[in-house]
Design an enzyme around this catalytic site. Structure first.
Site, PDB file in Angstrom:
ATOM      1  N   THR A 131      28.545   7.549  -8.703  1.00 28.19           N
ATOM      2  CA  THR A 131      27.817   6.386  -9.200  1.00 28.19           C
ATOM      3  C   THR A 131      28.113   6.118 -10.671  1.00 28.19           C
ATOM      4  O   THR A 131      28.458   7.042 -11.409  1.00 28.19           O
ATOM      5  CB  THR A 131      26.302   6.632  -9.026  1.00 28.19           C
ATOM      6  N   ASP A 132      27.916   4.863 -11.088  1.00 27.04           N
ATOM      7  CA  ASP A 132      28.075   4.544 -12.518  1.00 27.04           C
ATOM      8  C   ASP A 132      26.950   5.145 -13.363  1.00 27.04           C
ATOM      9  O   ASP A 132      27.059   5.213 -14.586  1.00 27.04           O
ATOM     10  CB  ASP A 132      28.140   3.019 -12.730  1.00 27.04           C
ATOM     11  N   GLU A 133      25.861   5.592 -12.704  1.00 28.98           N
ATOM     12  CA  GLU A 133      24.714   6.108 -13.479  1.00 28.98           C
ATOM     13  C   GLU A 133      25.047   7.383 -14.235  1.00 28.98           C
ATOM     14  O   GLU A 133      24.320   7.762 -15.154  1.00 28.98           O
ATOM     15  CB  GLU A 133      23.511   6.341 -12.554  1.00 28.98           C
ATOM     16  N   TYR A 156      18.391  12.239 -10.577  1.00 26.38           N
ATOM     17  CA  TYR A 156      19.418  11.749  -9.637  1.00 26.38           C
ATOM     18  C   TYR A 156      20.781  11.695 -10.319  1.00 26.38           C
ATOM     19  O   TYR A 156      21.760  12.284  -9.838  1.00 26.38           O
ATOM     20  CB  TYR A 156      19.041  10.363  -9.098  1.00 26.38           C
ATOM     21  N   LYS A 160      24.258  13.877  -9.697  1.00 25.18           N
ATOM     22  CA  LYS A 160      25.558  13.287  -9.334  1.00 25.18           C
ATOM     23  C   LYS A 160      26.603  13.669 -10.389  1.00 25.18           C
ATOM     24  O   LYS A 160      27.758  13.959 -10.051  1.00 25.18           O
ATOM     25  CB  LYS A 160      25.456  11.760  -9.228  1.00 25.18           C
ATOM     26  N   LYS A 195      14.948   0.372  -2.287  1.00 24.41           N
ATOM     27  CA  LYS A 195      15.815  -0.152  -3.344  1.00 24.41           C
ATOM     28  C   LYS A 195      15.430  -1.613  -3.602  1.00 24.41           C
ATOM     29  O   LYS A 195      14.942  -2.310  -2.703  1.00 24.41           O
ATOM     30  CB  LYS A 195      17.289  -0.052  -2.936  1.00 24.41           C
TER      31      LYS A 195
HETATM   32  P1  NAD Z   1      21.430   6.453   1.356  1.00 22.93           P
HETATM   33  O1  NAD Z   1      20.266   7.146   0.745  1.00 22.93           O
HETATM   34  O2  NAD Z   1      21.235   5.132   2.009  1.00 22.93           O
HETATM   35  O3  NAD Z   1      22.133   7.392   2.432  1.00 22.93           O
HETATM   36  C1  NAD Z   1      22.342   8.760   2.225  1.00 22.93           C
HETATM   37  C2  NAD Z   1      22.686   9.398   3.558  1.00 22.93           C
HETATM   38  O4  NAD Z   1      22.907  10.808   3.322  1.00 22.93           O
HETATM   39  C3  NAD Z   1      21.563   9.296   4.603  1.00 22.93           C
HETATM   40  O5  NAD Z   1      22.105   8.913   5.840  1.00 22.93           O
HETATM   41  C4  NAD Z   1      21.000  10.698   4.665  1.00 22.93           C
HETATM   42  O6  NAD Z   1      20.458  11.039   5.925  1.00 22.93           O
HETATM   43  C5  NAD Z   1      22.226  11.545   4.331  1.00 22.93           C
HETATM   44  N1  NAD Z   1      21.859  12.857   3.772  1.00 22.93           N
HETATM   45  C6  NAD Z   1      20.973  13.109   2.771  1.00 22.93           C
HETATM   46  N2  NAD Z   1      20.873  14.433   2.557  1.00 22.93           N
HETATM   47  C7  NAD Z   1      21.739  15.030   3.422  1.00 22.93           C
HETATM   48  C8  NAD Z   1      22.085  16.388   3.664  1.00 22.93           C
HETATM   49  N3  NAD Z   1      21.515  17.391   2.981  1.00 22.93           N
HETATM   50  N4  NAD Z   1      23.020  16.650   4.611  1.00 22.93           N
HETATM   51  C9  NAD Z   1      23.600  15.636   5.314  1.00 22.93           C
HETATM   52  N5  NAD Z   1      23.278  14.335   5.137  1.00 22.93           N
HETATM   53  C10 NAD Z   1      22.357  14.037   4.190  1.00 22.93           C
HETATM   54  O7  NAD Z   1      22.501   6.362   0.185  1.00 22.93           O
HETATM   55  P2  NAD Z   1      23.541   5.202  -0.171  1.00 22.93           P
HETATM   56  O8  NAD Z   1      22.882   4.212  -1.033  1.00 22.93           O
HETATM   57  O9  NAD Z   1      24.238   4.782   1.053  1.00 22.93           O
HETATM   58  O10 NAD Z   1      24.554   6.032  -1.097  1.00 22.93           O
HETATM   59  C11 NAD Z   1      25.637   6.762  -0.524  1.00 22.93           C
HETATM   60  C12 NAD Z   1      26.414   7.437  -1.639  1.00 22.93           C
HETATM   61  O11 NAD Z   1      26.901   6.450  -2.552  1.00 22.93           O
HETATM   62  C13 NAD Z   1      25.592   8.411  -2.470  1.00 22.93           C
HETATM   63  O12 NAD Z   1      26.400   9.508  -2.778  1.00 22.93           O
HETATM   64  C14 NAD Z   1      25.233   7.620  -3.715  1.00 22.93           C
HETATM   65  O13 NAD Z   1      25.062   8.494  -4.815  1.00 22.93           O
HETATM   66  C15 NAD Z   1      26.463   6.751  -3.872  1.00 22.93           C
HETATM   67  N6  NAD Z   1      26.271   5.455  -4.545  1.00 22.93           N
HETATM   68  C16 NAD Z   1      25.277   4.592  -4.127  1.00 22.93           C
HETATM   69  C17 NAD Z   1      25.168   3.336  -4.740  1.00 22.93           C
HETATM   70  C18 NAD Z   1      24.111   2.350  -4.298  1.00 22.93           C
HETATM   71  O14 NAD Z   1      23.976   1.300  -4.928  1.00 22.93           O
HETATM   72  N7  NAD Z   1      23.381   2.575  -3.230  1.00 22.93           N
HETATM   73  C19 NAD Z   1      26.029   2.986  -5.775  1.00 22.93           C
HETATM   74  C20 NAD Z   1      27.012   3.900  -6.187  1.00 22.93           C
HETATM   75  C21 NAD Z   1      27.119   5.124  -5.548  1.00 22.93           C
HETATM   76  O1  DAU Z   2      24.134   2.025 -10.208  1.00 26.10           O
HETATM   77  C1  DAU Z   2      24.326   2.651  -8.989  1.00 26.10           C
HETATM   78  C2  DAU Z   2      22.993   3.150  -8.468  1.00 26.10           C
HETATM   79  O2  DAU Z   2      22.254   1.999  -8.073  1.00 26.10           O
HETATM   80  C3  DAU Z   2      23.123   4.136  -7.317  1.00 26.10           C
HETATM   81  O3  DAU Z   2      23.761   5.290  -7.761  1.00 26.10           O
HETATM   82  C4  DAU Z   2      21.748   4.497  -6.757  1.00 26.10           C
HETATM   83  O4  DAU Z   2      21.890   5.330  -5.620  1.00 26.10           O
HETATM   84  C5  DAU Z   2      21.044   3.218  -6.366  1.00 26.10           C
HETATM   85  O5  DAU Z   2      19.734   3.524  -5.923  1.00 26.10           O
HETATM   86  C6  DAU Z   2      20.978   2.242  -7.541  1.00 26.10           C
HETATM   87  O6  DAU Z   2      20.100   2.743  -8.586  1.00 26.10           O
HETATM   88  P1  DAU Z   2      19.068   1.795  -9.369  1.00 26.10           P
HETATM   89  O7  DAU Z   2      17.985   2.639  -9.896  1.00 26.10           O
HETATM   90  O8  DAU Z   2      19.766   0.891 -10.304  1.00 26.10           O
HETATM   91  O9  DAU Z   2      18.572   0.885  -8.122  1.00 26.10           O
HETATM   92  P2  DAU Z   2      17.114   0.379  -7.675  1.00 26.10           P
HETATM   93  O10 DAU Z   2      17.326  -0.577  -6.553  1.00 26.10           O
HETATM   94  O11 DAU Z   2      16.156   1.496  -7.481  1.00 26.10           O
HETATM   95  O12 DAU Z   2      16.628  -0.444  -8.948  1.00 26.10           O
HETATM   96  C7  DAU Z   2      17.364  -1.546  -9.457  1.00 26.10           C
HETATM   97  C8  DAU Z   2      16.646  -2.045 -10.711  1.00 26.10           C
HETATM   98  O13 DAU Z   2      15.389  -2.623 -10.322  1.00 26.10           O
HETATM   99  C9  DAU Z   2      16.299  -0.943 -11.711  1.00 26.10           C
HETATM  100  O14 DAU Z   2      16.403  -1.447 -13.028  1.00 26.10           O
HETATM  101  C10 DAU Z   2      14.838  -0.616 -11.402  1.00 26.10           C
HETATM  102  C11 DAU Z   2      14.281  -1.959 -10.954  1.00 26.10           C
HETATM  103  N1  DAU Z   2      13.177  -1.878  -9.947  1.00 26.10           N
HETATM  104  C12 DAU Z   2      13.412  -1.154  -8.825  1.00 26.10           C
HETATM  105  C13 DAU Z   2      12.434  -1.039  -7.857  1.00 26.10           C
HETATM  106  C14 DAU Z   2      12.667  -0.222  -6.613  1.00 26.10           C
HETATM  107  C15 DAU Z   2      11.989  -2.562 -10.147  1.00 26.10           C
HETATM  108  O15 DAU Z   2      11.801  -3.247 -11.179  1.00 26.10           O
HETATM  109  N2  DAU Z   2      11.022  -2.446  -9.194  1.00 26.10           N
HETATM  110  C16 DAU Z   2      11.176  -1.701  -8.056  1.00 26.10           C
HETATM  111  O16 DAU Z   2      10.227  -1.621  -7.241  1.00 26.10           O
END
Ligand code: NAD
Ligand code: DAU
Length: 353
Positions: A131-133, A156, A160, A195
């Protein structure tokens, strides 16, 4: 024939990656390993579950013996590792799950790849999705490149960052053929409604308060999930070993502007008077350690491997809202049970500003 292990394939991004690989590469055997936590949902893969080149295995990456056995059983040629605990707010209330899955789980996979691939590293690839975080938080200016120093702030992002360092260390120390990508915020179908985007779509639809953290001034760079999956395909096949690629949408939105845009679109789609849903906006206590701004420079991926985001954000957002409105049953299934307890803890006890 290639045997590919995709971890976390029942989650949001993982399900799009599994679907892409199963449909695009009928000659590959795709094994989806997922623990099916609250975020994992096999409903996300209904359309491909009976394909002959797809297999689901339920299991936990934290169980090292199980992972070793899985590598023995399937002789994987490549790994795309997405399984993770992924929600920042949950990492603030329960950091340990993030340490186990994101760090220990990743090392278990690295160890299995290292021992089972010994002597044939040149034909293999271990792709870690990050992730970019990990880069921390930007002020009003600046952009994350692959050279930006790591500066994670939440449990988190720290977990990562730790896993990224460990993946690189297995390359530098043992020569394991790894590649890493760091992506910005994804949006699209099948995202768990903890999210921002799916949570707010669901709340707008049900006329529930829209909990904006702090003043709503935080900025995120949004990318359509299928564009992320396409980047993963390219990097898995053509990314250089030991390399890192940033992936982003070049699409920065201040939270409050994005939320107002979603309110407008949904008023139109639901036949409500303009301005109706905006009244649901409720400013609540900020997220602890809330990163102000993320922005990703993905020019390395664009120049070296030819990837580009394909979709205009406005088009992607409309498409996403339509999907959630059309898939009411999916939303009802994932918001029943434990979700109610999570929602109560996270929002109903949170102070309004
Ligand atoms: P998600 O939470 O939707 O899915 C995670 C999946 O991993 C789920 O299916 C869960 O059951 C599985 N999992 C969790 N713990 C496990 C374990 N111990 N063993 C096996 N499986 C397990 O997550 P996502 O948003 O799809 O993110 C996927 C990947 O991409 C992550 O590594 C996250 O850090 C990365 N990522 C997410 C975003 C985003 O915006 N969502 C952005 C950049 C990177
Ligand atoms: O940048 C990549 C990341 O983006 C991934 O690595 C993470 O897995 C993914 O969850 C996401 O993280 P964020 O924290 O940016 O996403 P989230 O959707 O939780 O929040 C987006 C923005 O909105 C953040 O600034 C927090 C704000 N927010 C979020 C929620 C859930 C609110 O203001 N209210 C809310 O209820």
């Amino acid at each position: 024939m290639k045997n590919i292990l995709i971890t976390g394939g029942a989650g949001f991004i993982g399900s799009h990656v599994v679907r892409l690989f199963v449909n695009k590469y009928p000659e590959y055997n795709v094994v989806n390993l997922d623990k099916l936590t609250y975020a994992g949902n096999l409903e996300n893969l209904k359309d491909i579950e009976s394909k002959s080149n797809y297999k689901f295995v339920k299991g936990d990456i934290v169980d090292g013996d199980f992972i070793q056995q899985l590598f023995k059983d399937y002789s994987f040629d490549g790994v795309i590792h997405l399984a993770a605990e992924s929600h920042v707010d949950r990492s603030i209330t329960n950091p340990m799950e993030f340490i186990y899955t994101n760090i220990v789980g990743t090392v278990n996979l690295l160890n299995a790849a290292k021992s089972h691939w010994e002597g044939s590293f040149s034909e293999k690839k271990f792709y870690h999705i990050s992730t970019d975080e990990v880069y921390g938080s930007l002020g009003d200016t600046g952009i994350f490149t692959e050279e930006t120093s790591y500066d994670p702030h939440s449990p988190y992002s720290a977990s990562k960052a730790s896993s990224d360092h460990l993946v690189r260390s297995y390359h530098d120390t043992f020569g394991l053929p790894v590649v890493i990508s760091n992506c910005s915020n994804n949006y699209g179908a099948f995202q768990f409604p903890e999210k921002l985007i799916p949570l707010f779509i669901n709340n707008i639809k049900n006329k529930k308060p829209l909990p904006v953290y702090g003043k709503g001034v935080n900025i995120r760079d949004w990318l359509f999930v299928e564009d992320h999956a396409a980047a993963i395909d390219i990097i898995f096949h053509r990314g250089g070993k030991g390399e890192t690629y940033n992936i982003g949408g070049n699409n920065e939105w201040k939270n409050i502007d994005l939320i107002k845009k979603m309110c407008d679109i949904m008023d139109r789609k639901l036949g409500r008077n303009p301005g109706t849903s905006e009244k649901l906006i409720t400013y609540v206590k900020d997220r602890a350690g809330h990163d102000l701004r993320y922005a990703i420079d993905s020019s390395k991926l664009q120049k070296e491997l030819g990837w580009m985001p394909s979709l205009e954000f406005e088009v992607g957002l409309e498409k996403t809202i339509d999907w959630y409105l059309e898939n009411e049953e999916w939303m009802n299934n994932v918001t029943s049970g434990d979700y109610q307890k999570y929602y109560e803890e996270q929002y109903e006890k949170r102070e309004n500003l």
